[in-house]
Design an enzyme around this catalytic site. Structure first.
Site, short mmCIF file in Angstrom:
data_model
loop_
_atom_site.label_atom_id
_atom_site.label_comp_id
_atom_site.label_asym_id
_atom_site.label_seq_id
_atom_site.Cartn_x
_atom_site.Cartn_y
_atom_site.Cartn_z
CG LEU A 49 4.86 5.05 1.80
CD1 LEU A 49 5.64 4.12 1.04
CD2 LEU A 49 5.77 5.70 2.64
N PRO A 56 0.76 -1.20 0.07
CG PRO A 56 -0.89 -1.48 1.58
CD PRO A 56 0.41 -2.12 1.13
CB CYS A 57 0.99 4.07 -2.41
SG CYS A 57 -0.24 4.32 -2.99
CB THR A 58 -2.49 4.60 2.06
OG1 THR A 58 -3.16 3.30 1.40
CG2 THR A 58 -3.66 5.56 2.54
#
Length: 376
Positions: A71, A67-69
């Site tokens: 970042l 998950p990039c949430t």
């Protein structure tokens, strides 16, 4: 070669690897709509929460578009210790118990900059502490035949092999941009500080809001008649912009959920390129390389093989792949819908009040689109 997919989403990694001859036997995906797509599109075991997975089955490759949430620049920016992006630790937990020959990670380039690169520093230090060789590189999906500008950072690691033979074996020079296109992409949700402007491409597809409100980018088709020139791509067009067949996510009914699935996916032809190099590693290209100080900044491409850290001067375009179709052709074939008067008016108002520059005729096209809606 056999693979396991973690944080599989709708299977961008897995579909790309399949095209290079790598079969993914097990996929792990916790969000039910995504798991529904995987069940329809793959003949693989679909598991749920990665935290419930006790160990990896035997495999050659593990992929994880974690998950990039926490970042992303448009996310919470909590960093690698955030509740979602911090799940990379689960990948490391599983790799410690039964590690594959190859580990492939994907995330937004902001992991190289956020909090002075704390995320990439955490990742590579874990790999180094456990004696893995690693290489990462930022590449742009628009150079893989799709009409979407999408910069993502891919990291390949191995305890026994040289990952530079995967990520650094190809390097093409950037092609000059054509001065005139039939279509231009933009973010209609912006307009005050940026446009996300794309010359013949859309800006990066986004997952949308937590409430499932879709926000696909806008497209200016300047050759179309007024009322049909300012549009949003259909979900089928969005799937094509990520390299999937149209209808890939049709197991899900809600359009907002489908856009979230597509916006969070790994671009298929990029995964295919990585898979092809896992199957057939190449010789690293001969480019400038140098040591670097990670306390200052992280380069767009770097590696550590047998304890030697180096920054590599590589482009974001590994291959010379001709676009499969122009952005205008994708809109024509797979569909587009006019941008609503409310969205267009809000965007045009913000753009006019800003100091942002736009291509000649764009603001006039926005005004004409608004007038056409008002007269309808």
């Amino acid at each position: 070669m056999r693979a396991v997919g973690l944080f599989s989403g709708i299977g961008g990694f897995e579909a790309g690897l399949a095209q290079s001859g790598i079969t993914t036997d097990v996929m792990c995906e916790n969000w039910e709509p995504a798991a529904r797509v995987l069940q329809r599109r793959f003949d693989s075991d679909i598991l749920g929460d990665i935290r419930d997975l006790p160990a990896l089955p035997r495999c050659d490759v593990v992929t994880a578009g974690f998950p990039c949430t926490d970042l992303s620049q448009v996310g919470r920016t909590a960093g690698i210790d955030g509740a979602e992006s911090g799940l990379i630790r689960e990948v490391f937990r599983l790799a410690t118990k039964r590690g594959p020959s190859w580990l492939v990670l994907e995330n937004v380039p902001n992991l190289l900059a956020l909090h002075q690169g704390a995320a990439i520093r955490f990742i590579v230090r874990w790999l180094e502490d456990h004696r893995w060789n690693w290489a990462y590189r930022t590449v742009d999906s628009q150079y893989f035949g799709v009409r979407q500008r999408r910069r993502r950072t891919y990291l390949v690691a191995s305890r026994t092999e040289d990952p530079r033979t995967v990520l650094f074996a190809d390097n093409a020079t950037l092609a000059p941009v054509r001065p005139i296109h039939r279509a231009y992409g933009f973010y209609w949700t912006e307009g005050n500080r940026g446009l996300g402007w794309g010359e013949g491409v859309t800006p990066t597809l986004k997952g949308g809001s937590k409430l499932g409100i879709a926000s696909p980018p806008g497209v200016w088709l300047h050759e179309r008649s007024v009322g049909d020139a300012i549009v949003k791509p259909s979900i089928a067009a969005g799937e094509r912009l990520q390299g999937f067949p149209s209808g890939w996510t049709d197991a899900v009914n809600r359009e907002g959920e489908r856009w979230k699935l597509v916006g969070n996916a790994v671009t298929v032809p990029v995964a295919e390129w990585i898979g092809s190099r896992l199957v057939d590693p190449g010789k690293s290209v001969d480019v400038e390389r140098r040591s670097f100080d990670d306390r200052k900044s992280w380069p767009k491409a770097a590696a550590n093989v047998r304890g030697v850290r180096e920054a590599w001067t590589l482009s974001e375009r590994p291959l010379k792949i001709a676009p499969r179709a122009s952005l205008a052709a994708v809109m024509d074939k797979y569909g587009a819908v006019p941008l609503s008067i409310g969205a267009t008016t809000g965007f045009a108002t913000r753009l006019k009040a800003s100091r942002l520059q736009s291509r000649a005729g764009f603001i006039q096209a926005l005004d004409a689109h608004i007038d056409a809606f008002r007269k309808a």
